[in-house]
Design a protein around this motif. Structure first.
Motif, PDB file in Angstrom:
ATOM      1  N   ARG A 183       3.883   9.989  -2.564  1.00 35.64           N
ATOM      2  CA  ARG A 183       2.968   8.852  -2.701  1.00 35.64           C
ATOM      3  C   ARG A 183       3.764   7.611  -3.061  1.00 35.64           C
ATOM      4  O   ARG A 183       3.785   7.162  -4.212  1.00 35.64           O
TER       5      ARG A 183
ATOM      6  N   TYR B 100       1.436   5.464   0.640  1.00 33.52           N
ATOM      7  CA  TYR B 100       0.982   6.570   1.496  1.00 33.52           C
ATOM      8  C   TYR B 100      -0.114   7.297   0.741  1.00 33.52           C
ATOM      9  O   TYR B 100      -0.027   7.479  -0.477  1.00 33.52           O
ATOM     10  N   PRO B 101      -1.165   7.747   1.432  1.00 26.43           N
ATOM     11  CA  PRO B 101      -2.261   8.407   0.715  1.00 26.43           C
ATOM     12  C   PRO B 101      -1.852   9.774   0.198  1.00 26.43           C
ATOM     13  O   PRO B 101      -0.814  10.319   0.586  1.00 26.43           O
ATOM     14  N   GLU B 102      -2.680  10.296  -0.666  1.00 27.89           N
ATOM     15  CA  GLU B 102      -2.469  11.621  -1.251  1.00 27.89           C
ATOM     16  C   GLU B 102      -2.292  12.649  -0.142  1.00 27.89           C
ATOM     17  O   GLU B 102      -2.992  12.613   0.863  1.00 27.89           O
TER      18      GLU B 102
ATOM     19  N   LYS C 176      -6.184   4.768   9.746  1.00 24.93           N
ATOM     20  CA  LYS C 176      -6.649   3.558   9.083  1.00 24.93           C
ATOM     21  C   LYS C 176      -5.876   3.263   7.800  1.00 24.93           C
ATOM     22  O   LYS C 176      -5.615   2.108   7.487  1.00 24.93           O
ATOM     23  N   TRP C 177      -5.470   4.293   7.059  1.00 26.63           N
ATOM     24  CA  TRP C 177      -4.758   4.006   5.814  1.00 26.63           C
ATOM     25  C   TRP C 177      -3.470   3.244   6.067  1.00 26.63           C
ATOM     26  O   TRP C 177      -2.961   2.556   5.198  1.00 26.63           O
ATOM     27  N   GLY C 178      -2.938   3.381   7.259  1.00 25.09           N
ATOM     28  CA  GLY C 178      -1.711   2.653   7.582  1.00 25.09           C
ATOM     29  C   GLY C 178      -1.998   1.376   8.356  1.00 25.09           C
ATOM     30  O   GLY C 178      -1.096   0.830   8.976  1.00 25.09           O
ATOM     31  N   TRP C 179      -3.245   0.918   8.355  1.00 28.12           N
ATOM     32  CA  TRP C 179      -3.643  -0.329   9.013  1.00 28.12           C
ATOM     33  C   TRP C 179      -3.336  -0.320  10.491  1.00 28.12           C
ATOM     34  O   TRP C 179      -3.094  -1.324  11.090  1.00 28.12           O
TER      35      TRP C 179
ATOM     36  N   HIS D 278       0.832  -1.209   0.000  1.00 26.25           N
ATOM     37  CA  HIS D 278       0.000   0.000   0.000  1.00 26.25           C
ATOM     38  C   HIS D 278       0.860   1.251   0.000  1.00 26.25           C
ATOM     39  O   HIS D 278       1.945   1.255   0.562  1.00 26.25           O
TER      40      HIS D 278
ATOM     41  N   GLN E 208       4.286   2.362   1.749  1.00 28.19           N
ATOM     42  CA  GLN E 208       4.390   2.598   3.185  1.00 28.19           C
ATOM     43  C   GLN E 208       5.460   1.738   3.839  1.00 28.19           C
ATOM     44  O   GLN E 208       5.663   0.590   3.464  1.00 28.19           O
TER      45      GLN E 208
END
Lengths: 725, 820
Positions: free
Chosen positions: B439, B432-434, B564-567, B430, B442
């Motif tokens: 980007r 890193y988000p915008e 959450k984006w990084g679990w 995955h 991770q």
């Protein structure tokens, strides 16, 4: 009586040219090119904003220290005609022309310069030779770290000045005690001790350690006084009372005075208001006061109110609700009541308004005359915009499963009856029939069915709750806690019957007029409490260090770098002085123990008077070093090298004490003594040489080449900045 | 009148005591009293209560000295005039008997009427009987209804569970040293508990599990506190009423009672604290016969108990400070005694170093040795410890594993952060988000073992496969420039001048490049902490740092949880601050390299001192991690002595069986008052002495007891209470109980002295004696009555809450903050 007619009026001036010369040299070293880096240097960025606040009379809260130090800096700005218009946002930013740099930096520089002759005075008062006293002052004079710190808008040099002043005046006092107790000079020095102590505490909290040291020494002396059988009981009592008044009462009064002046100087509302209670905010000009001015005092049935949490942590916020409901199922699989969310919201919003309703009546407006709500009354709270009732029930709260969920009741879920009765518990009531007052009353809302208490849990709700703060019903409320206490902030008597009109009414500002004020003491206590509990953001800093690094000077702080050349200012000590001062402390401790053990076996190496002098000098100098150094090991805040400077000053005072002792008592022959003297001269020239070498980094006036800078990096841990071309 | 009172008292005590000493007839005493001590009743009364008498063996000359130190009891072996530590030869008769608790020798020898052997015998027996009575009462109160409630109460859930871990030999982690839990486990084991109960949460029913052994053990130690306190006060004040009052205060304190009845560390801790205090006091009174057998016995026993106190909880340090202070002042006095040669003082010093430093340290270390020997299976505590440590535990995947010892290029490794509970360096597909740095892929840390934790070490400048068998093995050395390639995704560990996602002042760390080809931002210098350049890097043992070559920052983990984006894994950053913190130090755990010979991990196992040090570091960090949150109710140290708030041990509702830990308010408030009175009285006396006032001999004796004995106890109270104000960790009410023991002992001494002083100041001797007796009795009875009122708190109650008039506690909720 008319003696002056018979004898000529004679003024005998007794000028110690040494002191004059030392003062002159001190002034020269501290004031030379004082306004030179016409740019923000290191922590000036931090103190500067407070100076601006003072200039603009805006209230602020700084947890790092009491206001006296800030006020002294601001005094410089005031005298220099500073208008406070400067944006203190970046180290190295050029000062605009309206900033009187010289006068802003003057006060710390003056205090730093005066510390030099004071070191001389202290050692003479301790009974050491003129030579030793000169030595102490000369060492202070060439200590690079002290010079750097004095020449900027920083408070350490002021603190050191008051520390030294306290010690000096106590010594003067105790010396005049032997000759003429209760004479004017006795009183003068005694009072000055108290005043200097309170000033030191007023500049920085760490000043309290020196204050305690002086108190302890005074306590020991007083204890000897009690044991002095030649004094009558009455005179002993007088002595004790005088000391108590000067060393306890005067400092306390002075401390209050600082806050009084501070609060009367900063009377306008500003960016830090939110941290303070509603009552405090309302006492400032502008801000909340503008809104609440003229609100009705007594909350009545039908009142429209906003409720603010008293604890206000993590952020100050108001009880809030909005159309959204709790999600049916949370991420972890637990269920909710799926009713309307109730949260705590840190911004002013029309959804923060609630209407106090009498459960027995249907009206949502205030009757005429208004019926005030009293302690112990049962009320319902109606959310103004959605007309739903504040409710709690035996459902686990979203983030704190041990507490009850608080919601605005939605009646589609018939299996869950509404439980919306709340008993009002006024915490700070005068009597059991006390009336609920706007701003002033701190209330707890106790749920009638479950005896849960409305509480701010401090957790942030996830996205479905718009990151607002969670509000819960706490079942196990163990006594008083500020997070369960709320106060009415904005308040008006509701007039509109219809929901539509009411919404319009809620959107319009409240206006009426009465004036409220808090007493000084209440404001002082609240401010002091908030200052002590204000959390410093424990963020790491590039130049932070641990106390262990200080003694060995294993750390440095880059204060400022010239925007184009490599001229720079560094906080760096004079290595020779630091090393020898530490050695002297070790030597003093060892010698003291050695003498103590020998005296215990009835072997007296020193004559009684020089023993007493040796002990007193140690108590004040080595003790001063210890009390200003050791407590830092227990502190959890971010620490910097400059925190060590007060301790270092005392250590420097100890150095000549030890040296003279060695020369007088340990060098037994004249030859040895001469050798030792020669050694001292060599050592002092060495210190001077180091001072001169580090001078460009102290004053930042000379741009050095990269190779010269590399040569100055005597320790790997010194972070001297080298430009890459 | 006088005789009548004493007879009355005799009758009363006789009913309570099976063998009350009745050495001398009251009539005779009355007469004699008038004869010797006009206006000074205490001696007789004390005589009467203690049955004190002179030993026939006391030489005449010495008896004369002793008699001068009249005000009797207080003065003990005549220390009224001597220093804290009685000098050699001053109090001979007393020392021969230090061992026995009954032998609280008082010097008021009456040569004229020396009672016969028989009555002496009786009196000794009486004192034994009194001690037995105190002990019995203490045991009776502590063991009464010990089995109730038959479910887990409060912290039993922790300490019971830890006891079970010892029985099951499963490794666990706790913030306290192991001795207390080991003893609990031992008690359970001996009493037939099999370690199968889960102790999951308070309120779980024990059912058929045998929990009484563990509770009984704690109650046993808790019961011993009372006789210990009794003996300490007796030794310090030489006054039976003072000791009795102390014993009553503690026996009838609901708080001490409650705390002793459950499987907790506190009774064990308090036992060792009091035992240390008692043996210290005993050895102080042996001071006039140094190097005798009892002297050695008590001295080494002090050391043993110190080790015990420290081995149960770290707050045992306070009693160590107290004993240390006592020892230093003792040595200082010895050193100032010119009749002793320096060699003798040296012997004293050595004896104390041996018994009070070496012995406790050895024992303390020994408890850890046992701890690590017993707990040899992998369990819930593993994750808190380093990889090398885990290799010791059977069941852990590192146990008996064999891997190559030194890192070489091409090795596949996992990298673990050295800070507790941060985990392994991890990456996954995955991005890193915008808006959050670049980007790119991770990089996080992850606590569980996973394929995504594997990294390959490569040379920075070639992309050749180092595992090619034709190439020689090349070891990675300290200071080498390397590249770390993520095995699953073939991206390189990368950093650049972008803000890290959460810690804004650090740089972002990403996975970058395709199939191992990236840019110069992928180069890291590998450094071993405290090593020289060119050394090889060992698996598990080497503490390494990875320094980014271009920016000069250090790879670390901030320990913050990613959104959450990084679990919800932890953030990895590159920190520009080069200070060595554990967050930026890593070690290599798994290591796969087919070209290298595997060695057994046993070689790498840490030595015992290292294990000891590591477990201490972890414990201290664990303790510091227990920080209270802002919005929670917490107990503040100032709450404690005022008994402001109790602790719920069991039950909330009116249908539950409720136990509430709260001190008996009468006892606690009396203690509080006593401390204030003590300070007042103490400073008045000190000032009077300093002003050179001449105190009558009787008062002098009393003040000595008050200042010396009371002073020691006050020091104990201060040491066990005030440090809590400085502690940042979360605090509980029960932390005050060791201090409360000291405060109760001080109360005993203070009131006894006060009553004696008051009685002495009265002109009429009969009034004085009456006052003394009535005062003591009313204190005793008042305490007992308050216990009768408040006993449901400790023994448990069912039924309505206190607001309800039908409740057993109705009307007893004196403070609103108590909720029972």
């Amino acid at each position: 009586m008319l003696g002056f007619l018979k004898h000529p009026v004679v003024v005998t001036a007794d000028i110690n040219l040494n002191v004059v010369a030392l003062t002159a040299m001190g002034l020269l070293s501290r004031l030379w090119q004082l306004s030179y880096p016409r740019a923000v240097v290191f922590d000036e960025v931090y103190y500067g904003q407070y100076i601006s606040f003072y200039m603009k009379r805006i209230f602020f809260l700084d947890g790092s220290g009491p206001p006296f130090g800030h006020m002294l800096l601001a005094l410089g700005g005031y005298l220099g005609g500073f208008d406070g218009n400067f944006l203190w946002n970046r180290i190295g930013a050029e000062y605009s022309s309206n900033v009187p740099v010289w006068s802003l930096r003057l006060l710390p520089a003056l205090t730093g310069a005066l510390s030099v002759p004071m070191a001389y005075q202290i050692l003479s008062e301790l009974g050491f030779s003129h030579c030793a006293a000169m030595g102490a002052a000369l060492l202070m004079l060439i200590e690079n770290a002290l010079i750097t710190q004095s020449r900027l808008m920083l408070l350490e040099s002021v603190l050191i000045f008051f520390n030294l002043l306290a010690v000096l005046s106590y010594l003067k006092f105790s010396n005049s005690q032997k000759q003429r107790p209760f004479s004017p000079s006795w009183w003068f020095w005694l009072t000055l001790t108290g005043v200097a102590c309170s000033c030191a505490v007023g500049v920085k909290y760490v000043g309290v350690f020196t204050y305690l040291l002086v108190l302890a020494v005074a306590g020991v002396h007083a204890w000897h006084l009690i044991g002095d059988r030649s004094l009558s009981n009455v005179s002993v009592l007088c002595h004790l009372l005088a000391r108590a008044a000067a060393l306890l009462v005067v400092p306390a009064a002075m401390y209050l005075l600082f806050f009084y002046v501070h609060l009367s100087l900063v009377y306008r509302s500003g960016p830090h208001d939110q941290i303070m209670s509603s009552a405090f905010q309302a006492s400032l000009e502008g801000g909340l006061a503008r809104i609440t001015q003229g609100q009705p005092l007594e909350v009545a049935y039908g009142s429209q109110v906003t409720l603010k949490n008293v604890l206000g942590k993590p952020v100050p916020c108001w009880l809030h609700s909005h159309q959204s409901t709790y999600p049916m199922i949370y991420e972890n699989g637990r269920g909710s009541s799926h009713q309307q969310q109730v949260t705590c919201y840190p911004f002013k919003d029309v959804n923060n308004w609630w209407i106090v309703k009498d459960p027995g009546r249907h009206q949502l407006v205030v009757s005429n005359p208004p019926r005030p709500v009293r302690h112990g009354d049962v009320v319902q709270l109606v959310h103004g915009m959605t007309t739903r009732f504040l409710n709690t029930h035996d459902v686990a709260a979203p983030l704190s499963p041990h507490s009850q969920e608080v919601s605005c009741y939605v009646d589609y879920n018939i299996s869950m009856p509404s439980q919306n009765l709340w008993r009002l518990d006024i915490v700070n009531r005068d009597s059991d029939a006390g009336v609920w007052k706007t701003i002033l009353s701190e209330v707890r809302l106790v749920h009638v069915n479950t005896s849960a208490v409305l509480k701010l849990s401090g957790a942030h709700l996830p996205d479905w709750g718009f990151r607002q703060l969670e509000v819960v019903g706490e079942k196990l409320s163990r006594g008083y806690h500020e997070s369960t206490v709320w106060n009415v902030e904005e308040h008006r008597y509701g007039k509109s019957q219809e929901q539509k009109e009411r919404e319009v009414e809620l959107h319009s500002p409240t206006q009426m007029d009465v004036h409220r004020n808090l007493s000084f003491l209440a404001r002082f206590l609240e401010l002091q409490w908030r200052m002590l509990t204000a959390k410093s953001d424990g963020s790491e800093h590039k130049y932070s260090s641990s106390p262990l690094d200080w003694v060995t000077l294993d750390t440095s702080i880059a204060y400022w770098l010239h925007p184009r050349t490599s001229a720079q200012i560094h906080l760096l000590g004079n290595v020779v002085i630091w090393a020898s001062a530490s050695l002297a402390t070790v030597a003093y401790t060892l010698l003291l123990f050695w003498y103590l053990l020998r005296r215990r076996r009835k072997i007296c190496d020193l004559p009684e008077d020089s023993w007493l002098r040796w002990v007193l000098a140690g108590a004040l100098c080595a003790g001063g070093w210890a009390v200003n150094y050791v407590p830092f090991f227990l502190m959890e805040k971010t620490l910097f090298l400059y925190h060590y400077l007060p301790a270092l000053t005392f250590q420097i005072l100890l150095l000549p004490v030890v040296l003279q002792h060695i020369s007088d008592h340990l060098c037994r022959t004249q030859l040895l003594r001469s050798l030792f003297g020669a050694l001292l001269v060599a050592w002092y020239s060495c210190a001077c040489h180091v001072f001169n070498t580090l001078r460009p980094l102290t004053y930042g006036d000379k741009s050095l080449s990269p190779s010269e800078l590399k040569a100055l990096r005597w320790k790997d841990s010194w972070d001297i900045l080298i430009r890459k071309y | 009148m006088l005789c009548a009172t004493s007879r009355l008292l005799a009758a009363r005590t006789a009913t309570a005591l099976p063998a009350q000493p009745r050495g001398r007839g009251p009539g005779a005493r009355c007469r004699r009293r008038e004869l010797h001590f006009p206006g000074h009743p205490e001696l007789d009364l004390d005589d009467f209560l203690t049955g004190r008498l002179a030993r026939p063996s006391v030489p005449v000359g010495r008896r004369a000295i002793l008699r001068r130190g009249r005000m009797p009891p207080a003065v003990g072996g005549g220390p009224a005039r001597s220093e804290l530590r009685p000098r050699r030869g001053r109090c001979g008769p007393q020392t021969a008997r230090v061992v026995g608790p009954d032998e609280t020798a008082k010097p008021a020898a009456r040569s004229r009427k020396r009672p016969g052997w028989g009555s002496r015998h009786f009196e000794a027996a009486g004192r034994w009987a009194l001690l037995a009575l105190v002990t019995l009462l203490s045991f009776a109160t502590r063991f009464h209804r010990l089995d109730e409630p038959p479910h887990v109460c409060w912290d039993e859930t922790h300490f019971g569970k830890m006891g079970s871990y010892y029985i099951n030999r499963t490794f666990f982690f706790d913030v306290h040293p192991p001795l207390g839990k080991m003893l609990i486990g031992l008690a359970g084991y001996l009493s037939g508990y099999d370690g199968t109960f889960l102790f999951q949460k308070p309120g779980d029913k024990y059912e058929h599990h045998n929990y009484m052994g563990m509770r009984g053990f704690c109650a046993f130690l808790g019961s011993l506190l009372v006789p210990f306190a009794y003996l300490i006060v007796l030794e310090l004040s030489k006054s039976l009423p003072a000791a009795l009052l102390t014993a009553a205060l503690l026996t009838f304190d609901t708080g001490c009672l409650t705390l002793s009845q459950y499987i907790l560390l506190d009774p064990i801790l308090m036992f060792f604290i009091m035992a240390a205090m008692l043996s210290m006091v005993k050895y102080n009174s042996c001071a006039n016969r140094p190097f005798s057998a009892p002297w050695w016995f008590w001295l080494s026993l002090t050391g043993v108990n110190l080790a015990g106190a420290l081995g149960v909880k770290f707050v045992g340090l306070f009693i160590i400070l107290q004993v240390g202070w006592n020892t230093i002042s003792d040595l200082w006095h010895l050193f100032g005694d010119l009749s002793l040669s320096v060699v003798t003082v040296g012997k004293h010093l050595t004896a104390r170093i041996l018994c009070l430093i070496v012995l406790p340290l050895t024992l303390y270390t020994a408890t850890y040795a046992v701890h690590f020997m017993v707990l040899n299976k992998s369990g819930p505590g593993d994750g808190f410890f380093s990889s090398a440590f885990q290799a010791r535990l059977s069941g852990n995947n590192l146990h008996n594993a064999s891997i190559p010892e030194h890192l070489a290029y091409g090795s596949v490794i996992t990298v673990k952060n050295l800070r507790m509970a941060i985990g392994y360096l991890h990456s996954h597909r995955h991005l890193y988000p915008e808006g959050i740095g670049a980007r790119q892929q991770q990089v996080t840390t992850y606590l569980h073992k996973d394929y995504n934790n594997l990294w390959i070490i490569k040379k920075h400048n070639t992309n050749a496969d180092p595992l090619d068998p034709s190439l020689p093995v090349e070891f990675v050395r300290h200071g080498d420039i390397i590249r770390l390639e993520h095995k699953e995704t073939s991206r390189n560990l990368h950093s650049h001048y972008h803000e890290a996602p959460l810690t804004r002042k650090h740089y972002q760390v990403t996975g970058y490049g395709i199939n191992g080809t990236g840019d110069s931002n992928d180069f890291w210098r590998i450094e071993v902490v405290n090593r020289k350049f060119g050394n090889r890097i060992k698996v598990l043992r080497s503490r390494i740092r990875l320094i980014h070559l271009v920016t000069g920052c250090v790879l670390g983990s901030s320990g913050k949880v990613l959104p959450k984006w990084g679990w919800e894994q932890l953030e990895v950053t590159c920190t520009p601050y080069l200070k060595e913190t554990l967050n930026s130090i890593w070690n290599v755990e798994d290591h796969i390299n087919p070209k290298l010979p595997n060695i057994s991990l046993d070689v790498l196992q840490p030595s015992f001192p290292e294990v000891l040090l590591e477990s201490h570091m972890v414990m201290i960090r664990g303790n510091n991690g227990l920080k209270p949150k802002d919005n929670e109710f917490t107990s503040k140290p100032w709450h404690w002595p005022v008994n402001y708030q109790g602790l719920r041990f069991s039950g909330i509702n009116d249908t539950d069986f409720r136990v509430y830990l709260l001190g008996n308010p009468v006892v606690w408030w009396l203690n509080l008052l006593s401390i204030a009175l003590y300070l007042l009285l103490g400073s008045i006396i000190a000032v009077a002495v300093q002003r050179g006032a001449h105190l009558p001999a009787e008062v002098e004796g009393l003040t000595q007891v008050l200042l010396r004995g009371g002073g020691q106890l006050l020091l104990g109270w201060i040491l066990h209470y005030f440090p809590f104000f400085l502690m940042g960790r979360i605090l509980y009410f029960h932390h005050y109980f060791p201090a409360m023991l000291f405060s109760s002992m001080l109360t005993g001494i203070l009131w006894d002295t006060l009553l004696r002083l008051w009685a002495w100041s009265l002109a009429s001797s009969s009034l004085a004696r009456g006052l003394y007796v009535v005062g003591n009795l009313s204190l005793l009875l008042g305490t007992a009555y308050s216990f009768y009122l408040f006993h449901p708190l400790a023994y448990g109650m069912v039924g309505p809450l206190a607001q309800d008039p039908r409740s057993p506690m109705a009307g007893l909720r004196w403070l609103e903050s108590w909720d029972f």
